[in-house]
Design a protein around this motif. Structure first.
Motif, PDB file in Angstrom:
ATOM      1  N   ILE A 159      43.838  41.464  36.058  1.00 14.84           N
ATOM      2  CA  ILE A 159      44.699  41.804  37.198  1.00 14.84           C
ATOM      3  C   ILE A 159      44.614  40.703  38.246  1.00 14.84           C
ATOM      4  N   CYS A 160      45.760  40.271  38.752  1.00 16.81           N
ATOM      5  CA  CYS A 160      45.803  39.240  39.800  1.00 16.81           C
ATOM      6  C   CYS A 160      45.165  39.789  41.066  1.00 16.81           C
ATOM      7  N   GLU A 161      44.218  39.051  41.616  1.00 17.56           N
ATOM      8  CA  GLU A 161      43.509  39.493  42.816  1.00 17.56           C
ATOM      9  C   GLU A 161      44.308  39.259  44.090  1.00 17.56           C
ATOM     10  N   CYS A 162      45.502  38.710  43.953  1.00 13.15           N
ATOM     11  CA  CYS A 162      46.356  38.489  45.118  1.00 13.15           C
ATOM     12  C   CYS A 162      47.498  39.505  45.156  1.00 13.15           C
ATOM     13  N   CYS A 163      48.350  39.514  44.151  1.00 12.44           N
ATOM     14  CA  CYS A 163      49.520  40.408  44.169  1.00 12.44           C
ATOM     15  C   CYS A 163      49.285  41.717  43.423  1.00 12.44           C
ATOM     16  N   GLY A 164      48.233  41.795  42.608  1.00 10.79           N
ATOM     17  CA  GLY A 164      47.905  43.031  41.918  1.00 10.79           C
ATOM     18  C   GLY A 164      48.602  43.256  40.600  1.00 10.79           C
ATOM     19  N   ILE A 165      49.306  42.257  40.093  1.00 12.95           N
ATOM     20  CA  ILE A 165      50.002  42.426  38.818  1.00 12.95           C
ATOM     21  C   ILE A 165      49.004  42.527  37.665  1.00 12.95           C
ATOM     22  N   ASP A 166      49.263  43.442  36.746  1.00 15.36           N
ATOM     23  CA  ASP A 166      48.415  43.640  35.570  1.00 15.36           C
ATOM     24  C   ASP A 166      48.969  42.778  34.433  1.00 15.36           C
ATOM     25  N   LEU A 167      48.179  41.801  34.003  1.00 10.69           N
ATOM     26  CA  LEU A 167      48.631  40.872  32.969  1.00 10.69           C
ATOM     27  C   LEU A 167      47.809  41.004  31.691  1.00 10.69           C
ATOM     28  N   ALA A 168      47.323  42.209  31.428  1.00  6.57           N
ATOM     29  CA  ALA A 168      46.535  42.436  30.214  1.00  6.57           C
ATOM     30  C   ALA A 168      47.352  42.132  28.967  1.00  6.57           C
ATOM     31  N   GLY A 169      48.657  42.323  29.050  1.00  6.86           N
ATOM     32  CA  GLY A 169      49.521  42.029  27.907  1.00  6.86           C
ATOM     33  C   GLY A 169      50.092  40.630  27.919  1.00  6.86           C
ATOM     34  N   ASN A 170      49.818  39.865  28.971  1.00  7.18           N
ATOM     35  CA  ASN A 170      50.309  38.489  29.113  1.00  7.18           C
ATOM     36  C   ASN A 170      49.195  37.632  29.712  1.00  7.18           C
ATOM     37  N   LYS A 171      48.078  37.554  29.001  1.00  7.03           N
ATOM     38  CA  LYS A 171      46.874  36.937  29.545  1.00  7.03           C
ATOM     39  C   LYS A 171      47.044  35.463  29.901  1.00  7.03           C
ATOM     40  N   ASN A 172      47.977  34.794  29.218  1.00  6.93           N
ATOM     41  CA  ASN A 172      48.200  33.373  29.514  1.00  6.93           C
ATOM     42  C   ASN A 172      48.807  33.156  30.899  1.00  6.93           C
ATOM     43  N   LEU A 173      49.366  34.216  31.507  1.00  3.21           N
ATOM     44  CA  LEU A 173      49.971  34.090  32.834  1.00  3.21           C
ATOM     45  C   LEU A 173      48.959  34.343  33.956  1.00  3.21           C
ATOM     46  N   LEU A 174      47.720  34.691  33.588  1.00  5.12           N
ATOM     47  CA  LEU A 174      46.671  34.884  34.582  1.00  5.12           C
ATOM     48  C   LEU A 174      45.728  33.689  34.547  1.00  5.12           C
ATOM     49  N   HIS A 175      45.603  33.003  35.674  1.00  2.00           N
ATOM     50  CA  HIS A 175      44.761  31.815  35.779  1.00  2.00           C
ATOM     51  C   HIS A 175      43.443  32.153  36.472  1.00  2.00           C
ATOM     52  N   CYS A 176      42.516  31.223  36.411  1.00  3.00           N
ATOM     53  CA  CYS A 176      41.255  31.341  37.139  1.00  3.00           C
ATOM     54  C   CYS A 176      41.230  30.223  38.188  1.00  3.00           C
ATOM     55  N   HIS A 177      41.167  30.601  39.434  1.00  2.00           N
ATOM     56  CA  HIS A 177      41.301  29.687  40.571  1.00  2.00           C
ATOM     57  C   HIS A 177      39.955  29.413  41.224  1.00  2.00           C
ATOM     58  N   HIS A 178      39.701  28.127  41.544  1.00  2.00           N
ATOM     59  CA  HIS A 178      38.509  27.743  42.305  1.00  2.00           C
ATOM     60  C   HIS A 178      38.853  27.804  43.800  1.00  2.00           C
ATOM     61  N   VAL A 179      38.253  28.728  44.522  1.00  4.66           N
ATOM     62  CA  VAL A 179      38.574  28.941  45.932  1.00  4.66           C
ATOM     63  C   VAL A 179      38.284  27.697  46.762  1.00  4.66           C
ATOM     64  N   SER A 180      37.157  27.049  46.534  1.00  5.08           N
ATOM     65  CA  SER A 180      36.759  25.884  47.330  1.00  5.08           C
ATOM     66  C   SER A 180      37.496  24.610  46.916  1.00  5.08           C
ATOM     67  N   GLY A 181      38.129  24.644  45.755  1.00  2.07           N
ATOM     68  CA  GLY A 181      38.777  23.445  45.232  1.00  2.07           C
ATOM     69  C   GLY A 181      37.875  22.618  44.343  1.00  2.07           C
ATOM     70  N   ASN A 182      36.587  22.956  44.321  1.00  7.27           N
ATOM     71  CA  ASN A 182      35.620  22.249  43.479  1.00  7.27           C
ATOM     72  C   ASN A 182      35.664  22.843  42.069  1.00  7.27           C
TER      73      ASN A 182
END
Length: 366
Positions: A211-234
């Motif tokens: 689930i996107c931690e920003c907009c709340g969309i559930d992407l369990a069926g489209n896992k390639n559309l969910l990314h993992c973001h580095h908050v600090s940029g590192n």
């Protein structure tokens, strides 16, 4: 032509490695298409009649391009030395290009997909010798105004900041959903991650139930559309408190992620799922509209919000009398049966089902 391929052995190997199947897609480009992309990186000389417009953006053979005039005449040396800014390069079908067409000017125009901001210019020196050299040029302010890029037309301060901080790669990424072909330089920006990043990313996204931690969309069926973001940029700091699971759209809108592109097919699927899951049902105001819409529509939305009191529906299906979906515009006003569409073909489609519509370009130039 459809190509049918059995990926059974591939998936068998994937499972043996302890990984999982995932949705994927690929596009096949012809040799001719690849040659066009190579030529455009170097620059292609054209006549203004060869130039196309996609939603007010300059395009050539289906690619977003920049246009500039290489010939800088007798002041070419001062441009090379940085003493003169020279001719501006164009990113939109602005009034200056209209003026050039009307005057029938036959300058040598060049279109390119080079994102560096450095252009090959030429001219005559004071001693009448021909000069060719690379130089940095500035973007055309009339283009930024016409496109209302990042709200360029909202005030003097905004204009100054947007102009001075303008980045070609950021600009192209903003409108990536409008073009099938993207500059290779945009696609080659994935580096700096740790060797085990793929597994860290998968494990973290799974821990967030896809689930996107920003907009709340559930992407369990489209896992390639969910990314993992580095908050600090590192990209090497893989602690959980420095990670966020974000859909491709929310990820591209994070600070310092303006260069991230999102394909049209990806954005369409994200909006479809957001609508199905009720995320887009009731948006509280224009800020929310700007947060959820395709970034390519930001300039259009900011222009409309100056005069419109009613909020648009985002990504809502339009049906014909048989209940069949004929189009899903990014912005529409169902009560008024009015929508903003990408092109003339979509405009005709809505006209046939009793809707009024304007193209993005018509709105921007009105």
């Amino acid at each position: 032509m459809k190509i049918r391929t059995d990926f059974g052995l591939l998936w068998q190997s994937v499972k043996q490695m302890g990984a999982e199947e995932r949705d994927f897609s690929f596009e096949v480009s012809s040799r001719e298409e690849m040659d066009i992309d190579i030529e455009l990186e170097r620059g292609v000389e054209i006549a203004l009649d060869d130039l196309e417009s996609t939603g007010g953006l300059l395009s050539y053979k289906g690619r977003q391009v920049l246009l500039y005039i290489p010939d800088h005449g007798s002041w070419v040396q001062s441009v090379i030395d940085g003493k003169n800014q020279g001719n501006r390069f164009h990113v939109g079908d602005c009034t200056k290009l209209d003026e050039m067409r009307q005057k029938g000017k036959f300058d040598r125009y060049t279109v390119t997909t080079d994102l560096s901001g450095v252009f090959r210019i030429s001219g005559q020196s004071n001693v009448s010798s021909h000069i060719e050299h690379d130089a940095e040029l500035k973007v055309c302010k009339l283009c930024l105004r016409m496109l209302n890029y990042r709200g360029y037309d909202t005030g003097p301060l905004a204009k100054k900041v947007i102009f001075e901080e303008f980045s070609i790669s950021d600009f192209f990424a903003t409108y990536s959903t409008q073009f099938r072909f993207l500059p290779k330089q945009l696609l080659d920006r994935r580096s700096g991650y740790s060797d085990e990043w793929a597994e860290i990313s998968r494990r973290y996204r799974e821990s967030r139930s896809w689930i996107c931690e920003c907009c709340g969309i559930d992407l369990a069926g489209n896992k390639n559309l969910l990314h993992c973001h580095h908050v600090s940029g590192n990209k090497r700091d893989n602690r959980d408190d420095n990670l966020m699971a974000l859909c491709a759209d929310c990820h591209s809108k994070q600070p310092d992620h303006e260069k991230m592109y999102v394909r049209k097919s990806e954005m369409t699927e994200i909006q479809r799922l957001r609508r199905r899951q009720g995320i887009l049902d009731v948006l509280p105001g224009w800020d929310a509209v700007l947060e959820y819409i395709d970034s390519a529509y930001e300039g259009v939305a900011r222009k409309i919000m100056k005069t419109s009191r009613s909020l648009p529906a985002v990504g809502e299906d339009i049906e014909n009398s048989k209940g069949e979906i004929v189009l899903t515009p990014e912005l529409s006003w169902p009560a008024q049966r009015f929508a903003i569409v990408d092109n003339e073909e979509q405009l005709d489609t809505l006209t046939q089902v009793g809707w009024r519509a304007m193209t993005m370009e018509q709105v921007l130039k009105s």
